[in-house]
Scaffold this active site. Structure first.
Site, short mmCIF file in Angstrom:
data_model
loop_
_atom_site.label_atom_id
_atom_site.label_comp_id
_atom_site.label_asym_id
_atom_site.label_seq_id
_atom_site.Cartn_x
_atom_site.Cartn_y
_atom_site.Cartn_z
N GLY A 29 -7.88 -3.81 -1.98
CA GLY A 29 -6.96 -4.99 -1.33
C GLY A 29 -7.53 -5.35 -0.06
N GLY A 30 -6.72 -6.28 0.54
CA GLY A 30 -7.37 -6.57 2.10
C GLY A 30 -6.33 -7.60 2.54
CB SER A 50 -3.82 -5.22 -3.17
OG SER A 50 -2.87 -5.94 -2.05
CB ALA A 63 -0.95 -1.66 -7.00
N PRO A 67 2.48 -7.42 -1.67
CG PRO A 67 3.32 -9.64 -1.41
CD PRO A 67 3.53 -8.64 -2.31
CE LYS A 112 10.36 -17.21 5.00
NZ LYS A 112 10.30 -17.61 6.43
#
Length: 419
Positions: free
Chosen positions: A62-63, A95, A117, A120, A134
């Protein structure tokens, strides 16, 4: 003869297409501004140099949200078909990688890989509830829009965001999340041969069987940028830079701390321009530095320094914008804050010790000192004090060699009396 010419006429485009190479862009590790820059330059190269296909070989946990969206925008606008291939076996597209896979014209995975997965998260910190609701809703709508654009499974994409679902390659193919499962790049290219891909500039027919493969390598700038744009590395560089310059200002002439601090601070400022910096947090850190300097030069026995430590902690917490999905690791903030606290404690302690010491200069230092008469005199004469000869006055007669006590001073004359 005419038949042969017609055959060559229709065959020539296929030959040309077959001559078009495939560009491979290897991406491994967290998605960062450096990754975005690398992929962007690769897709630009593919467009300008006539590549028929760009393959992003992906393995990521992810990142950064901002970097991910920048990559996706570049993929969506690319006139060259883009395939995202999760490989080798054991790799993942978690992610941010899941969103990038969904955005690709072609989504493929090697056996033994997984994706999902996609909930956030904030790098290095725990998200707040309201903000996370949000951000999650926004992310769910984003991955659904990508799925609908590419004709992929939008419902599972939303589950990956809301419930952090993760699935292996074969399951992803069954659920129509990806298009291919291929054990190697050559097998994938064989499967893609003859396929028609819709891009931003129109339909492209691939001729990838036995196509020449060119692998793009990241330059030193990309590698350096990938290191310093890690929010924790950038923060550590800033702290080292601040204290290096501070030490040089407090102890002029050392050179090395000042040079090292300046380089680290410049690198940190360079990295911050790629990260979602909250300027309120940066202002709090600047305020902390001002309070630290004030404590050093105008000792308040810790009150200014304590305020500086609090400002430093708050500034570090708010330094990264939460909407960007980035936060400094609390362990790093704690370490830097404890170091600052110990530094201020040391300054305050030295100030208190200095306050308790006896005065060693001026009239106050002379009063109470011992002197030795160097001659006989009635009311005025000379005495030796601290290795120096002084004019002296006394209300009583004084004999040579008599020990005297200094009780005051009038200009360059000391007032003495018998011990």
């Amino acid at each position: 003869m005419k038949t042969i010419l017609l055959f060559l006429f229709f065959l020539f485009p296929a030959i040309v297409r077959g001559a078009e190479p495939v560009l491979v862009i290897p991406v491994s590790g967290a998605i960062s501004p450096a990754t975005s820059d690398f992929i962007s330059s690769g897709l630009t190269k593919a467009e300008n140099e006539g590549f028929q296909l760009a393959v992003i070989e992906l393995d990521t946990p992810g990142g950064l949200d901002s970097s991910m969206r920048s990559i996706i925008r570049k993929i969506l606008a690319s006139p060259v078909p883009v395939a995202v291939y999760v490989m080798p076996s054991g790799a993942r597209a978690a992610s941010a990688g899941t969103y990038i896979l969904y955005a690709a014209h072609i989504a493929a995975m090697a056996p033994g890989t997984n994706l999902g997965a996609a909930s956030p998260v904030e790098i290095g910190g725990k998200p707040g509830n309201t903000m996370m609701h949000k951000v999650t809703n926004d992310a769910a709508a984003y991955i659904r829009s990508l799925a609908e654009l590419r004709g992929r499974n939008a419902d599972w994409g939303e589950l990956a965001v809301r419930n952090a679902e993760s699935i292996p390659a074969n399951k992803a193919l069954q659920l129509h999340v990806i298009d291919y499962v291929a054990p190697s790049l050559s097998k994938l290219l064989d499967a893609l041969d003859g396929k028609t891909i819709e891009t931003a500039s129109g339909n492209r027919i691939l001729s990838t069987r036995n196509a020449r493969i060119v692998t793009l390598s990241p330059g030193w700038k990309i590698r350096l940028l990938s290191i310093i744009t890690d929010p924790n590395i950038a923060y550590a560089l800033m702290v080292i830079g601040i204290y290096g310059i501070g030490f040089e200002l407090a102890n002029p002439g050392f050179g090395l701390p000042g040079v090292t601090g300046s380089i680290c601070l410049i690198l940190a400022m360079f990295a911050f321009q790629f990260l979602p910096v909250n300027y309120a947090g940066l202002a709090l850190i600047v305020l902390a530095l001002i309070l630290f300097a004030a404590e050093a030069f105008f000792p308040s026995y810790g009150s200014l320094g304590f305020g500086g430590v609090i400002s430093f902690i708050l500034g570090s917490i708010f330094l990264m914008n939460e909407n960007g999905g980035v936060r400094i690791a609390w362990q790093l903030i704690l370490t830097a804050s404890l170091f600052s606290g110990f530094l201020i404690f040391g300054i305050a302690r030295m100030a208190l010790k200095t306050r308790k010491k006896l005065i060693v200069t001026g009239s106050e230092a002379i009063e109470g000192s011992m002197a030795l008469s160097v001659e006989d005199f009635q009311s005025s004469g000379h005495v030796r004090m601290n290795g120096e000869i002084w004019n002296a006055k006394s209300l009583h007669p004084v004999k040579k060699g008599e020990k005297l006590k200094v009780t005051g001073r009038e200009g360059l004359t000391v007032i003495v009396e018998r011990e």
